[in-house]
Scaffold this active site. Structure first.
Site, PDB file in Angstrom:
ATOM      1  N   CYS A 235      -7.833 -27.585  25.284  1.00  0.00           N
ATOM      2  CA  CYS A 235      -7.215 -26.561  26.116  1.00  0.00           C
ATOM      3  C   CYS A 235      -6.393 -25.587  25.266  1.00  0.00           C
ATOM      4  CB  CYS A 235      -6.321 -27.134  27.204  1.00  0.00           C
ATOM      5  SG  CYS A 235      -7.181 -28.151  28.394  1.00  0.00           S
TER       6      CYS A 235
ATOM      7  N   ARG B 181     -10.650 -24.309  21.263  1.00  0.00           N
ATOM      8  CA  ARG B 181      -9.936 -25.499  21.724  1.00  0.00           C
ATOM      9  C   ARG B 181     -10.555 -26.106  22.983  1.00  0.00           C
ATOM     10  NH1 ARG B 181      -4.835 -25.717  19.256  1.00  0.00           N
ATOM     11  NH2 ARG B 181      -4.233 -27.294  20.749  1.00  0.00           N
TER      12      ARG B 181
ATOM     13  N   TRP C 122     -10.633 -27.629  28.383  1.00  0.00           N
ATOM     14  CA  TRP C 122     -11.527 -28.733  28.007  1.00  0.00           C
ATOM     15  C   TRP C 122     -11.249 -29.807  29.048  1.00  0.00           C
ATOM     16  CZ3 TRP C 122     -11.441 -33.897  26.598  1.00  0.00           C
ATOM     17  CH2 TRP C 122     -12.614 -34.386  25.980  1.00  0.00           C
TER      18      TRP C 122
ATOM     19  N   ASN D  80      -1.868 -28.151  29.344  1.00  0.00           N
ATOM     20  CA  ASN D  80      -2.710 -28.849  28.369  1.00  0.00           C
ATOM     21  C   ASN D  80      -2.158 -30.258  28.254  1.00  0.00           C
ATOM     22  OD1 ASN D  80      -4.279 -29.632  26.170  1.00  0.00           O
ATOM     23  ND2 ASN D  80      -2.892 -28.673  24.686  1.00  0.00           N
ATOM     24  N   GLY D  81      -3.046 -31.255  28.263  1.00  0.00           N
ATOM     25  CA  GLY D  81      -2.588 -32.642  28.143  1.00  0.00           C
ATOM     26  C   GLY D  81      -3.039 -33.443  29.346  1.00  0.00           C
TER      27      GLY D  81
ATOM     28  N   GLU E   5     -20.353 -38.169   6.882  1.00  0.00           N
ATOM     29  CA  GLU E   5     -19.977 -36.809   7.270  1.00  0.00           C
ATOM     30  C   GLU E   5     -21.225 -35.966   7.552  1.00  0.00           C
ATOM     31  OE1 GLU E   5     -17.446 -35.451   8.281  1.00  0.00           O
ATOM     32  OE2 GLU E   5     -17.647 -33.311   7.907  1.00  0.00           O
TER      33      GLU E   5
ATOM     34  N   LYS F 287     -21.989 -34.221  11.188  1.00  0.00           N
ATOM     35  CA  LYS F 287     -22.237 -32.785  11.370  1.00  0.00           C
ATOM     36  C   LYS F 287     -23.532 -32.572  12.159  1.00  0.00           C
ATOM     37  CE  LYS F 287     -19.061 -31.441  10.621  1.00  0.00           C
ATOM     38  NZ  LYS F 287     -17.849 -31.916  10.043  1.00  0.00           N
TER      39      LYS F 287
ATOM     40  N   GLU G 260     -23.080 -33.562  15.937  1.00  0.00           N
ATOM     41  CA  GLU G 260     -22.272 -32.684  16.780  1.00  0.00           C
ATOM     42  C   GLU G 260     -22.879 -31.297  16.924  1.00  0.00           C
ATOM     43  OE1 GLU G 260     -18.889 -32.056  13.299  1.00  0.00           O
ATOM     44  OE2 GLU G 260     -18.255 -32.045  15.375  1.00  0.00           O
TER      45      GLU G 260
ATOM     46  N   HIS H 242     -29.606 -54.952   5.330  1.00  0.00           N
ATOM     47  CA  HIS H 242     -28.950 -55.826   6.309  1.00  0.00           C
ATOM     48  C   HIS H 242     -29.175 -55.345   7.743  1.00  0.00           C
ATOM     49  CE1 HIS H 242     -27.135 -57.923   2.992  1.00  0.00           C
ATOM     50  NE2 HIS H 242     -26.863 -56.740   2.468  1.00  0.00           N
TER      51      HIS H 242
ATOM     52  N   LYS I 147     -11.923 -28.495  19.611  1.00  0.00           N
ATOM     53  CA  LYS I 147     -11.466 -28.525  18.233  1.00  0.00           C
ATOM     54  C   LYS I 147     -10.317 -29.495  18.010  1.00  0.00           C
ATOM     55  CE  LYS I 147     -11.348 -26.902  14.046  1.00  0.00           C
ATOM     56  NZ  LYS I 147     -12.408 -27.451  13.195  1.00  0.00           N
TER      57      LYS I 147
HETATM   58  C1  F6R Z   1     -15.867 -32.983  13.206  1.00  0.00           C
HETATM   59  C2  F6R Z   1     -14.507 -32.681  13.573  1.00  0.00           C
HETATM   60  C3  F6R Z   1     -13.675 -33.776  14.139  1.00  0.00           C
HETATM   61  C4  F6R Z   1     -12.242 -33.706  13.599  1.00  0.00           C
HETATM   62  C5  F6R Z   1     -11.377 -34.753  14.306  1.00  0.00           C
HETATM   63  C6  F6R Z   1      -9.963 -34.782  13.762  1.00  0.00           C
HETATM   64  O1  F6R Z   1     -16.522 -31.871  12.660  1.00  0.00           O
HETATM   65  O2  F6R Z   1     -14.056 -31.576  13.454  1.00  0.00           O
HETATM   66  O3  F6R Z   1     -14.249 -35.005  13.890  1.00  0.00           O
HETATM   67  O4  F6R Z   1     -12.270 -33.933  12.226  1.00  0.00           O
HETATM   68  O5  F6R Z   1     -11.335 -34.456  15.674  1.00  0.00           O
HETATM   69  O6  F6R Z   1      -9.342 -33.550  13.924  1.00  0.00           O
HETATM   70  P1  F6R Z   1      -8.005 -33.207  13.146  1.00  0.00           P
HETATM   71  O7  F6R Z   1      -8.337 -33.113  11.693  1.00  0.00           O
HETATM   72  O8  F6R Z   1      -7.560 -31.901  13.713  1.00  0.00           O
HETATM   73  O9  F6R Z   1      -7.038 -34.323  13.405  1.00  0.00           O
END
Ligand code: F6R
Length: 616
Positions: free
Chosen positions: A2, A27, A75, A101-102, A485, A489, A492, A508, A611
């Site tokens: 949000c 966000r 969100w 937000n929250g 990682e 990527k 997502e 395994h 985000k």
């Molecule tokens: C993946 C991504 C998320 C963030 C995670 C932590 O591309 O962006 O996995 O890394 O939500 O976010 P922060 O770093 O803001 O605590």
């Protein structure tokens, strides 16, 4: 999670609020809405879907001129992402509008109470109760919106940022925060509130970081901060170092492409000014005393998602350089398993946003057990650095694309600086050894640049494999978190099945997933590092290939041993072992970005994600 923005001043509030929402859309983008006060009345527009839908609505049904306004991009947590659940929410008498937000944890109880009093609720959200409670509290507090807000906040449980406007007080914004982000921007004859500074950096760089359980009252000329009881409260003022262009696409089609390309600069900026004239590492924000650092017996890293992967990479460096045991834990698991943490533990919380609720809660849990806390964070004014004993900022600039890229590289660099600093203070490494590593780190922006110059091959591969049903990633040592990682990527952005494994684990279980045509991305360690690791991964490549996998091998220049087993070879520059994640991650970012583009997905705002995850 949000985005919230509020404006009070003498300009057109709506333009400023919508522009702020555009910068905060990363966000959350399930729905968006705005409200303004005009002629003693509240006017509101809100719409499900992305901000563009709201903008279209505003085009068809414009709002009147106003100099006070609020806006929200959502969100969804409670209630589907539809027009009704979109924010703002109005009180029954349409006198008060709020954005939130929250999560208000006791909302069901409060809603039942409101219903028993005859109040009609229209949405399925937890947020709406705050609008009704405020309207009911106003008469009790002689129409004083700030006093009513404090009274309501005292009744709310959970995490919230609330911003309210009152049709009867058209030149006023009142905002409150507990556990959710809120910053104030101070302009000349105008003031702003927002979830983060990106919303107002085009107008002012003077910002205020609010503390926990604070209410702020804004008029165009004044900012007044109190606690929930109404007592004057302390706050931090700071100057925002990002400029407005940092939050723009700057000629790129996607924020993600821009952010991938910014990595050399982000790494260089994160390293800037860390060595003093004596050649010693100097971490200015490290507010831990030398005694406290010498007393550390264990490091525990807590983080989520990509930041967790950065923590996994950091563990190799921290243990290697400092010989201090280091655990890395998903923040969401940490506090629920009774971890062994005490005053000799250093908890390192890694977070780009500085607002991730799980990471914040893990950090608090560590501090409650007596641990010292160090934040590695990219966002000034955020909660995690504010609640930590020490902070090391990454200087990646605003990361707008939901998928994290430049933050990851800078988080690795920052954790390395911390490791070297610990090694320096505790005498585990000689000054010249530390300087040699810092020199290696200083070469990384060039190395990343070289990778960026040669991404066309990776893009072609992404196009070639766009129809694959699953992609597997394997790596060893620091290549293991890189594999995780790469898979994250792809999940997502390309919405496809992707898994990362430690290559040694293949036999395994995961090797059963290999069948003819499955692409397997292999992150190959340097043959010049621990050659045994290299030998083993070469065997792993052969094993998956023998079972029909198509191998995409990420290997350093000059590694000829992998060539016979690579169906596709992606070269990265020769760098020391611990620096490898900084180069080998980049092709994986490009791979996922291109794959999502080919599939026609929204790369910057992938479905279901936000985000900054400010709920648990
Ligand atoms: C993946 C991504 C998320 C963030 C995670 C932590 O591309 O962006 O996995 O890394 O939500 O976010 P922060 O770093 O803001 O605590």
């Amino acid at each position: 999670m949000c985005g919230i923005v509020g404006y009070v001043g003498s300009k057109q509030a709506l333009e400023i609020v919508v522009e702020g929402l555009r910068r905060l859309e990363y966000r959350g983008y399930d729905s968006a809405g705005v409200a303004v006060i005009t002629g003693g009345e509240l006017e509101m527009r809100k719409k499900a879907g992305k901000l563009a839908n709201l903008e279209a609505l505003l085009g068809e049904d414009p709002l009147p001129d106003s100099t006070t306004g609020i806006g929200h991009t959502r969100w969804a947590t409670h209630g589907a992402p539809n027009d009704i659940n979109a924010h703002p929410h109005l009180s029954g008498d349409a006198r008060v509008a709020i954005i939130h937000n929250g999560i208000i944890e006791n909302f069901a109880e409060l809603r039942d109470e409101l219903i028993a009093m005859g109040v009609e609720t229209v949405s399925e959200t937890d947020s709406e109760v705050a609008a009704h409670l405020l309207a009911l509290a106003l008469p009790e507090w002689d129409g004083d919106l700030a006093a009513a807000m404090r009274a309501v906040c005292r009744r709310l449980e959970g995490a919230f940022t609330l911003v309210a406007i009152d049709a009867d007080a058209p030149d006023l914004l009142v905002a409150a925060r507990r556990n959710s982000p809120l910053v104030v921007g101070r302009g000349k004859g105008e003031n702003f509130v927002a979830s983060d500074v990106a919303a107002f950096i085009a107008h002012t760089r003077d910002a205020i970081e609010l503390g926990q359980d604070q209410v702020v009252v804004l008029t165009k000329d004044d900012v007044l901060v109190t606690d929930f009881e109404g007592n004057p409260a302390d706050y931090n003022e700071f100057e925002v170092t990002w400029d407005a262009s940092a939050a723009e696409k700057g000629g790129f089609d996607l924020f993600m492409l821009k952010e991938i390309s910014e990595q050399p600069r982000a790494v260089a900026d994160t390293l800037l000014g860390r060595i003093n004239r004596q050649g010693l590492l100097q971490l200015d924000d490290m507010r831990l005393s030398l005694e406290e650092i010498r007393a550390i017996e264990k490091v525990v890293i807590v983080a989520c998602g990509t930041a967790y992967h950065a923590g996994m990479v950091a563990k190799y460096a921290i243990e290697h350089w400092t010989r201090i045991p280091c655990e890395v834990e998903l923040a969401s698991e940490f506090r629920y398993r009774d971890p062994i943490v005490d005053s000799r533990t250093l908890v390192i919380a890694i977070s780009q946003s500085g607002e991730t609720m799980d990471t914040l809660m893990a950090l608090r849990h560590g501090r409650q057990q007596g641990a010292k806390a160090l934040a590695i964070c990219n966002t000034q004014g955020a909660t995690i650095p504010r609640e930590s004993d020490a902070v090391l900022y990454t200087y990646a600039g605003p990361e707008i694309a939901v998928a994290s890229t430049k933050a990851f590289l800078t988080q690795i660099v920052a954790t390395y600086l911390v490791a070297l600093y610990l090694a320096q203070v505790r005498g585990h490494m000689f000054g010249d050894e530390i300087r040699a590593v810092v020199d290696e780190l200083s070469n990384m922006p060039n190395a990343v640049d070289l990778v960026l110059d040669t991404t066309e091959g990776v893009r072609e591969l992404a196009r070639e494999f766009a129809d694959a049903t699953s992609v597997l990633f394997i790596g060893r040592h620091v290549g293991f978190p890189v594999a995780l990682e790469g898979a994250l990527k792809l999940k997502e952005l390309a919405y496809m099945h992707a898994e990362g494994f430690a290559a040694g684990e293949l036999k395994h279980g995961p090797i059963a997933l290999i069948e003819s045509g499955v692409p397997v991305v292999v992150v190959v360690p340097s043959p010049r590092g621990r050659s045994v690791l290299h030998e083993k991964i070469v065997s792993n490549i052969q094993e998956v290939r023998a079972r029909g996998a198509i191998t995409i091998v990420i290997a350093e220049e000059g590694d000829e041993l992998v060539v016979p087993y690579a169906d596709h070879l992606v070269r990265v520059p020769e760098v020391p072992t611990l620096m490898q994640p900084l180069v080998s991650t980049v092709p994986l970012q490009v791979f996922a970005c291109e794959m999502a583009t080919v599939k026609g997905h929204d790369v910057d705002q992938p479905r279901n994600l936000a985000k900054s995850v400010t709920v648990e």
